[in-house]
Scaffold this motif. Structure first.
Motif, PDB file in Angstrom:
ATOM      1  N   SER A   1      16.591 108.663  81.311  1.00 48.66           N
ATOM      2  CA  SER A   1      16.805 107.204  81.854  1.00 48.66           C
ATOM      3  C   SER A   1      15.698 106.116  81.247  1.00 48.66           C
ATOM      4  O   SER A   1      15.780 105.218  81.488  1.00 48.66           O
ATOM      5  CB  SER A   1      17.039 107.287  83.391  1.00 48.66           C
ATOM      6  N   GLU A   2      14.445 106.815  81.118  1.00 43.73           N
ATOM      7  CA  GLU A   2      13.368 106.161  80.765  1.00 43.73           C
ATOM      8  C   GLU A   2      13.506 105.615  79.502  1.00 43.73           C
ATOM      9  O   GLU A   2      12.859 104.604  79.148  1.00 43.73           O
ATOM     10  CB  GLU A   2      12.231 106.640  81.106  1.00 43.73           C
TER      11      GLU A   2
ATOM     12  N   LEU B   1      16.261 104.432  78.302  1.00 43.57           N
ATOM     13  CA  LEU B   1      17.428 103.386  78.023  1.00 43.57           C
ATOM     14  C   LEU B   1      16.963 102.137  77.675  1.00 43.57           C
ATOM     15  O   LEU B   1      17.822 101.435  76.794  1.00 43.57           O
ATOM     16  CB  LEU B   1      18.282 103.429  79.507  1.00 43.57           C
TER      17      LEU B   1
ATOM     18  N   GLY C   1      25.126 100.946  82.228  1.00 49.98           N
ATOM     19  CA  GLY C   1      24.139 101.312  83.296  1.00 49.98           C
ATOM     20  C   GLY C   1      24.744 101.408  84.593  1.00 49.98           C
ATOM     21  O   GLY C   1      24.518 102.408  85.519  1.00 49.98           O
TER      22      GLY C   1
ATOM     23  N   THR D   1      26.989 104.150  85.124  1.00 51.14           N
ATOM     24  CA  THR D   1      26.397 105.662  85.036  1.00 51.14           C
ATOM     25  C   THR D   1      25.386 105.705  86.276  1.00 51.14           C
ATOM     26  O   THR D   1      24.773 106.785  86.422  1.00 51.14           O
ATOM     27  CB  THR D   1      25.878 105.938  83.880  1.00 51.14           C
TER      28      THR D   1
ATOM     29  N   HIS E   1      22.440 103.803  86.531  1.00 52.86           N
ATOM     30  CA  HIS E   1      21.160 103.587  85.989  1.00 52.86           C
ATOM     31  C   HIS E   1      20.680 102.016  85.987  1.00 52.86           C
ATOM     32  O   HIS E   1      19.562 101.836  85.742  1.00 52.86           O
ATOM     33  CB  HIS E   1      21.019 104.100  84.520  1.00 52.86           C
ATOM     34  N   PHE E   2      21.652 101.199  86.427  1.00 49.21           N
ATOM     35  CA  PHE E   2      21.286  99.802  86.470  1.00 49.21           C
ATOM     36  C   PHE E   2      21.975  99.054  87.646  1.00 49.21           C
ATOM     37  O   PHE E   2      23.068  99.514  88.114  1.00 49.21           O
ATOM     38  CB  PHE E   2      22.034  99.318  85.234  1.00 49.21           C
ATOM     39  N   ASP E   3      20.946  98.272  88.468  1.00 55.18           N
ATOM     40  CA  ASP E   3      21.340  97.684  89.399  1.00 55.18           C
ATOM     41  C   ASP E   3      22.018  96.339  89.203  1.00 55.18           C
ATOM     42  O   ASP E   3      21.484  95.412  88.664  1.00 55.18           O
ATOM     43  CB  ASP E   3      20.197  97.638  90.476  1.00 55.18           C
TER      44      ASP E   3
ATOM     45  N   TYR F   1      16.257  97.731  83.575  1.00 52.59           N
ATOM     46  CA  TYR F   1      16.276  98.942  83.318  1.00 52.59           C
ATOM     47  C   TYR F   1      14.807  99.584  83.448  1.00 52.59           C
ATOM     48  O   TYR F   1      14.440 100.547  82.958  1.00 52.59           O
ATOM     49  CB  TYR F   1      17.039  99.226  81.622  1.00 52.59           C
TER      50      TYR F   1
END
Length: 459
Positions: free
Chosen positions: A2-3, A5, A38, A41, A43-45, A326
């Motif tokens: 994730s880091e 992305l 994201g 999945t 990984h994104f707000d 991200y």
């Protein structure tokens, strides 16, 4: 995973740009696509996307950025008033007896046009149409001729009033405020466009001097590449002094009016830009070149350039928002702060990245995408904002000259005769790229070259 992305997001945007898609929509589209992936999945707000309307309103409501269309209008109007043609003729005759005199004339005219217009494309095309055939006819080496035209045309990047400095002034100011917030402090002090204009004066003049010294060096080691203008041609001109004054005085008055009002604190950059636009109309009228058709052409060109700048800014704002969502800014901060050499190592890496990106991306994309990410981090590390802004501006100037996608090379290729090859243009700019890097190194070693004048004027 994730880091990484944010890196995938950045790489994806560059790939889409290299495929030839529109810059603004590539940035916005890539950002929104990665935001959707994201969000799906986890990984994104998506809350980050709620800030988009406020960002877009802030762009359209930014008074500093109003200076962009006004300076563009001034530059295009001056292009129609044939100031460049008169300046070139007068300067060429004045420096004609010297070897490299015509090249020096092109450099000085490029400096004056840069201070009058600030538009690289218009300057390079105008100089290419007017001076390149003359230089080739008088025996100049095509590499030297094309190199000096491209290099002097890009002086509009650093010599104020420069559109690049206007855009950087807004970005650096926001980065400076963000750096203060990150440090848990905030003060009303900020970085203005006027600060950058003052900071750019000495480095810009050093760059012009370096170009002239290079031409004088060519006159000594390879005199056939930069021949003098025949004396008989000079003798055929009546009253050379009056001709030079007539060509020089109007643009110098306009430059003094615009820059003097900003640096003297009498007007904001936006107000001074409006004065410059009106002054350009007045000069066009004085030369009898003003008409409804000319005004229509100037307004159309201004609308096209301004729309391009603002739509790229919109796309870059969306992209940078998703990048921050991200955690990209944290990733970059950790990378830069962990580099060996501390702030020196971080600054060196940032300058190298900007220089390499200049091979493929335009200065506007770099200004709106890269600088907002790295500038707050570098300013938090204690760098002077004016010095940082001028370092970035000179570095961005090289993006117009670096093959394969340097825009100045494309501009000149479009107007150069077929007898001049593209490879000659590419080889011609290499010495001037090296000169710019030397000046950049001097500025890195002596930051006072950029910071001394603003400190003297503004205390």
């Amino acid at each position: 995973m994730s880091e990484l992305l944010p890196l995938f997001l950045f790489a994806g945007a560059i790939i889409v740009l290299l495929l030839g898609y529109s810059v603004a929509f590539s940035l916005a589209g890539t950002g929104l696509l990665f935001a959707a992936i994201g969000a799906w999945t986890g990984h994104f707000d998506v809350v980050f996307l709620e800030a988009i309307p406020n960002r877009l309103f802030g762009i359209m409501n930014n008074e500093v950025l109003i200076a962009v269309p006004l300076f563009v209008f001034m530059g295009v109007m001056l292009e129609k008033s044939r100031i460049a043609e008169e300046l070139l003729d007068a300067m060429a005759l004045m420096f004609g007896p010297m070897r490299a005199g015509l090249g020096i004339s092109v450099t000085l005219v490029g400096m004056l046009l840069a201070a009058s217009t600030g538009i690289v494309g218009a300057t390079v095309v105008t100089m290419g149409l007017l001076s390149l055939p003359t230089m080739l006819r008088r025996g100049y080496d095509p590499k030297v001729a094309t190199g000096i035209i491209c290099a002097s045309g890009t002086l509009g990047q650093i010599i104020p009033p420069s559109i690049v400095l206007v855009l950087l002034g807004d970005v650096i100011s926001s980065a400076y405020q963000q750096a203060q917030i990150d440090q848990g402090m905030f003060s009303p002090e900020t970085v203005t466009v006027g600060d950058l204009f003052l900071g750019a004066l000495i480095p810009g003049l050093i760059l012009v001097l370096a170009y002239i010294l290079y031409l004088l060096f060519k006159a000594v080691v390879d005199p056939k590449s930069v021949p003098a203008i025949p004396q008989a041609e000079r003798d055929a001109v009546d009253d050379l002094t009056a001709r030079v004054l007539k060509a020089l005085v109007p643009p110098i008055l306009l430059i003094g009016l615009v820059l003097g009002s900003i640096l003297g604190g009498f007007a904001t950059p936006t107000e001074a830009a409006s004065v410059g636009a009106v002054g350009a109309i007045a000069l066009s009228m004085m030369r009898g070149n003003f008409s409804y058709t000319v005004l229509k052409q100037v307004m159309k060109s201004t609308t096209e350039v301004s729309s391009m700048v603002f739509i790229i800014l919109v796309g870059a704002s969306i992209f940078s928002l998703v990048f921050r969502g991200y955690g990209g800014d944290d990733l970059v901060r950790d990378f830069l702060t962990d580099l060996p050499g501390g702030v020196f190592g971080a600054m060196a890496i940032v300058m190298l990245v900007i220089f390499l990106l200049g091979f493929f991306l335009d200065f506007i994309e770099i200004t709106f995408v890269v600088v907002p990410i790295v500038a707050p981090i570098l300013l938090t590390m204690g760098l002077d904002p004016v010095w940082l802004g001028i370092m970035i501006a000179i570095n961005l100037q090289t993006s117009f000259l670096t093959p394969p996608f340097g825009f100045a090379l494309f501009y000149l290729r479009g107007v150069a005769p077929e007898s001049v090859s593209t490879m000659q243009i590419y080889r011609g700019v290499i010495p001037f790229i090296l000169i710019q890097l030397v000046v950049l190194s001097l500025l890195a070693y002596w930051p006072a070259l950029a910071t001394w004048l603003p400190e003297v004027v503004y205390g």
